[in-house]
Design a protein around this motif. Structure first.
Motif, PDB file in Angstrom:
ATOM      1  N   GLY A 142       0.851  -1.185   0.000  1.00 45.47           N
ATOM      2  CA  GLY A 142       0.000   0.000   0.000  1.00 45.47           C
ATOM      3  C   GLY A 142       0.884   1.232   0.000  1.00 45.47           C
ATOM      4  O   GLY A 142       2.113   1.122  -0.105  1.00 45.47           O
ATOM      5  N   VAL A 143       0.249   2.389   0.104  1.00 46.62           N
ATOM      6  CA  VAL A 143       1.010   3.639   0.239  1.00 46.62           C
ATOM      7  C   VAL A 143       0.354   4.444   1.348  1.00 46.62           C
ATOM      8  O   VAL A 143      -0.876   4.469   1.459  1.00 46.62           O
ATOM      9  N   GLN A 144       1.163   5.064   2.185  1.00 47.96           N
ATOM     10  CA  GLN A 144       0.599   5.977   3.186  1.00 47.96           C
ATOM     11  C   GLN A 144       0.937   7.411   2.809  1.00 47.96           C
ATOM     12  O   GLN A 144       2.101   7.758   2.615  1.00 47.96           O
ATOM     13  N   VAL A 145      -0.107   8.220   2.701  1.00 46.59           N
ATOM     14  CA  VAL A 145       0.068   9.658   2.506  1.00 46.59           C
ATOM     15  C   VAL A 145      -0.402  10.338   3.786  1.00 46.59           C
ATOM     16  O   VAL A 145      -1.501  10.048   4.277  1.00 46.59           O
ATOM     17  N   ASN A 146       0.450  11.200   4.332  1.00 47.57           N
ATOM     18  CA  ASN A 146       0.126  11.842   5.603  1.00 47.57           C
ATOM     19  C   ASN A 146      -0.655  13.125   5.375  1.00 47.57           C
ATOM     20  O   ASN A 146      -0.194  14.231   5.595  1.00 47.57           O
ATOM     21  N   SER A 147      -1.836  12.917   4.867  1.00 51.10           N
ATOM     22  CA  SER A 147      -2.833  13.954   4.572  1.00 51.10           C
ATOM     23  C   SER A 147      -2.255  15.103   3.738  1.00 51.10           C
ATOM     24  O   SER A 147      -1.569  14.837   2.767  1.00 51.10           O
ATOM     25  N   HIS A 148      -2.511  16.344   4.125  1.00 57.58           N
ATOM     26  CA  HIS A 148      -2.167  17.456   3.229  1.00 57.58           C
ATOM     27  C   HIS A 148      -0.661  17.556   2.983  1.00 57.58           C
ATOM     28  O   HIS A 148       0.151  17.147   3.819  1.00 57.58           O
ATOM     29  N   THR A 149      -0.320  18.127   1.841  1.00 53.26           N
ATOM     30  CA  THR A 149       1.081  18.422   1.546  1.00 53.26           C
ATOM     31  C   THR A 149       1.187  19.941   1.417  1.00 53.26           C
ATOM     32  O   THR A 149       0.705  20.517   0.444  1.00 53.26           O
ATOM     33  N   HIS A 150       1.746  20.589   2.437  1.00 57.47           N
ATOM     34  CA  HIS A 150       1.804  22.050   2.488  1.00 57.47           C
ATOM     35  C   HIS A 150       0.439  22.666   2.163  1.00 57.47           C
ATOM     36  O   HIS A 150       0.342  23.612   1.373  1.00 57.47           O
ATOM     37  N   PRO A 197      -3.340  11.002   9.275  1.00 61.51           N
ATOM     38  CA  PRO A 197      -3.319  12.418   9.656  1.00 61.51           C
ATOM     39  C   PRO A 197      -1.929  13.015   9.846  1.00 61.51           C
ATOM     40  O   PRO A 197      -0.948  12.308  10.059  1.00 61.51           O
ATOM     41  N   GLN A 198      -1.900  14.345   9.755  1.00 64.01           N
ATOM     42  CA  GLN A 198      -0.852  15.151  10.372  1.00 64.01           C
ATOM     43  C   GLN A 198      -1.566  16.401  10.889  1.00 64.01           C
ATOM     44  O   GLN A 198      -2.789  16.515  10.778  1.00 64.01           O
ATOM     45  N   GLY A 199      -0.841  17.332  11.465  1.00 63.89           N
ATOM     46  CA  GLY A 199      -1.478  18.541  11.967  1.00 63.89           C
ATOM     47  C   GLY A 199      -2.123  19.321  10.834  1.00 63.89           C
ATOM     48  O   GLY A 199      -1.650  19.298   9.701  1.00 63.89           O
ATOM     49  N   PRO A 200      -3.219  20.031  11.106  1.00 62.43           N
ATOM     50  CA  PRO A 200      -3.848  20.853  10.073  1.00 62.43           C
ATOM     51  C   PRO A 200      -2.877  21.914   9.548  1.00 62.43           C
ATOM     52  O   PRO A 200      -2.009  22.383  10.293  1.00 62.43           O
ATOM     53  N   VAL A 254     -10.166  16.175  12.189  1.00 66.22           N
ATOM     54  CA  VAL A 254     -10.839  17.264  11.471  1.00 66.22           C
ATOM     55  C   VAL A 254     -10.214  17.426  10.087  1.00 66.22           C
ATOM     56  O   VAL A 254     -10.903  17.461   9.062  1.00 66.22           O
ATOM     57  N   GLU A 255      -8.883  17.479  10.074  1.00 63.64           N
ATOM     58  CA  GLU A 255      -8.191  17.744   8.808  1.00 63.64           C
ATOM     59  C   GLU A 255      -8.267  16.544   7.871  1.00 63.64           C
ATOM     60  O   GLU A 255      -8.466  16.701   6.657  1.00 63.64           O
ATOM     61  N   THR A 256      -8.110  15.341   8.415  1.00 62.26           N
ATOM     62  CA  THR A 256      -8.076  14.161   7.551  1.00 62.26           C
ATOM     63  C   THR A 256      -9.473  13.800   7.048  1.00 62.26           C
ATOM     64  O   THR A 256      -9.634  13.351   5.910  1.00 62.26           O
ATOM     65  N   SER A 257     -10.490  14.025   7.856  1.00 60.28           N
ATOM     66  CA  SER A 257     -11.853  13.764   7.363  1.00 60.28           C
ATOM     67  C   SER A 257     -12.203  14.777   6.279  1.00 60.28           C
ATOM     68  O   SER A 257     -12.868  14.439   5.291  1.00 60.28           O
ATOM     69  N   TYR A 258     -11.733  16.014   6.451  1.00 59.58           N
ATOM     70  CA  TYR A 258     -11.906  17.034   5.402  1.00 59.58           C
ATOM     71  C   TYR A 258     -11.244  16.577   4.100  1.00 59.58           C
ATOM     72  O   TYR A 258     -11.845  16.648   3.020  1.00 59.58           O
ATOM     73  N   HIS A 259     -10.034  16.058   4.219  1.00 54.90           N
ATOM     74  CA  HIS A 259      -9.304  15.570   3.041  1.00 54.90           C
ATOM     75  C   HIS A 259     -10.098  14.458   2.340  1.00 54.90           C
ATOM     76  O   HIS A 259     -10.338  14.495   1.133  1.00 54.90           O
ATOM     77  N   ALA A 260     -10.526  13.478   3.142  1.00 50.91           N
ATOM     78  CA  ALA A 260     -11.248  12.338   2.564  1.00 50.91           C
ATOM     79  C   ALA A 260     -12.578  12.772   1.952  1.00 50.91           C
ATOM     80  O   ALA A 260     -12.974  12.296   0.887  1.00 50.91           O
ATOM     81  N   LEU A 261     -13.245  13.690   2.614  1.00 51.14           N
ATOM     82  CA  LEU A 261     -14.535  14.164   2.098  1.00 51.14           C
ATOM     83  C   LEU A 261     -14.354  14.903   0.777  1.00 51.14           C
ATOM     84  O   LEU A 261     -15.208  14.833  -0.114  1.00 51.14           O
TER      85      LEU A 261
END
Ligand code: CA
Length: 351
Positions: free
Chosen positions: A154-162, A189-192, A214-221
């Motif tokens: 698999g691949v893990q992406v730690n949510s947002h990138t900058h 996740p990582q910090g927002p 909050v941030e990761t659910s936003y990303h997924a949504l």
């Protein structure tokens, strides 16, 4: 609650933990250098300013455990009855770094390091590829190397990138590669990002306690509502921490999304081929990392189906063997327990 936990299927299932973290020293050094130089975002400053430098018992333990891909980890897995661990480079991976060449080098060497550990413990460790979304084309090449040469799952992406999200056009090659190569995408996740974090650090709420979800659910949504899964119907997305809360909210998301689309309120939101529930039940997988709650796990199974909910421990951040005892005692049929602990993870990650 003192029954000895054993590996090997004592309960009728193997236990697979699907969101387990490791770090490399050069990764932590690079992140801490950014923090010291004042060039990291607020979430990274808070997370790694703490875990990277605090002399507390918790942070010393976690640093030592993150850096170990050998005896300490195997011993901890044995003590908690964990048969297999799916491992990924700890958050934020290399996504906080500004120097892209440095970031790619660190990700690539972390992948080599993890592959060597998996080779040494072929029945216990299973890797996910670390990428550098700052360079999507390179990331596609590394995904291919991860799957074909390093044997990753698999691949893990730690949510947002900058502050940027995978539904943005620049990242399309990464999504396409995951779909075409059948690589599960775990968004961790990582910090927002700074524009979102607001007063969360002052309130002590930007991290795993709340801001991560909050941030990761936003990303997924964003992926769900902008048609990513109509574009790539075979793409499989995994989310930790109780699917970052999405199943609890899904009826509200679905109603308000459709109301917004019908009234043409937002130019970016277009009709989708299916309701949002469909994507949750066909493209999304949940783990209970950091959420050892029978009630929450039952809700995930109710909403997403028993074939898409998996066990995770979140070692070393949340290593509590009693949680395994609690979940072993969940009031679920034996075949559902086996899916939760073992066979769903085997199916998604092809273990
Ligand atoms: Ca985690």
């Amino acid at each position: 609650m003192t029954e000895e936990l054993k590996t090997g299927g004592q309960k009728g299932y193997l236990r697979i933990a699907t969101e387990e973290a490791f770090a490399t020293q050069e990764q932590l050094d690079a992140i801490l250098r950014l923090v010291k130089e004042g060039r990291a975002d607020k979430g990274t400053v808070s997370l790694w300013g703490f875990y990277g430098t605090s002399p507390s018992e918790r942070t010393t333990y976690i640093r030592e455990r993150l850096l170990d891909l050998g005896p300490l980890r195997i011993e901890a897995m044995d003590a908690a009855g964990i048969d297999k661990a799916v491992l990924a480079l700890t958050s934020p991976g290399v996504q906080s770094l500004h120097d892209i060449e440095e970031a790619k080098g660190i990700a690539s060497r972390a992948n080599d390091h993890l592959a060597a550990a998996c080779e040494k413990h072929p029945d216990r460790f299973f890797g996910m590829t670390a990428i550098c979304p700052q360079d999507p084309e390179w990331s596609v090449t590394e995904l291919k190397r991860g799957k074909e040469e390093l044997g990753f799952h698999g691949v893990q992406v730690n949510s947002h990138t900058h502050g940027h999200y995978l539904d943005e056009e620049r990242f399309d090659p990464i999504l396409r590669a995951c779909a075409e190569m059948d690589i599960p995408l775990y968004i961790h996740p990582q910090g927002p990002p700074d524009p979102m974090i607001g007063g969360m650090v002052e309130a002590g709420l930007e991290g795993a306690i709340f801001g991560f979800a909050v941030e990761t659910s936003y990303h997924a949504l964003r992926l769900l509502t902008t048609g990513v899964f109509d574009r790539y119907p075979s793409l499989q997305l995994a989310l930790g921490h109780g699917c970052e809360g999405l199943p609890f909210w899904i009826d509200r998301f679905d109603y308000m999304f459709n109301a917004g689309v019908r009234s043409k309120r937002y130019p970016r939101l277009k009709p989708l081929e299916h309701g949002l529930h469909h994507y949750l039940r066909n493209n999304v997988w949940a783990t209970n990392s950091g959420l050892p709650s029978p009630a929450s796990i039952k809700l995930l199974i109710d909403v997403m189906g028993e074939d898409r909910v998996m066990h995770a421990m979140d070692y070393p951040y949340q290593y509590v063997p009693d949680e395994v005892r609690l979940l072993d005692a969940m009031d679920l049929p034996a075949e559902v327990m086996k899916k939760f602990y073992q066979s769903n993870a085997e199916r998604l990650f092809k273990l």
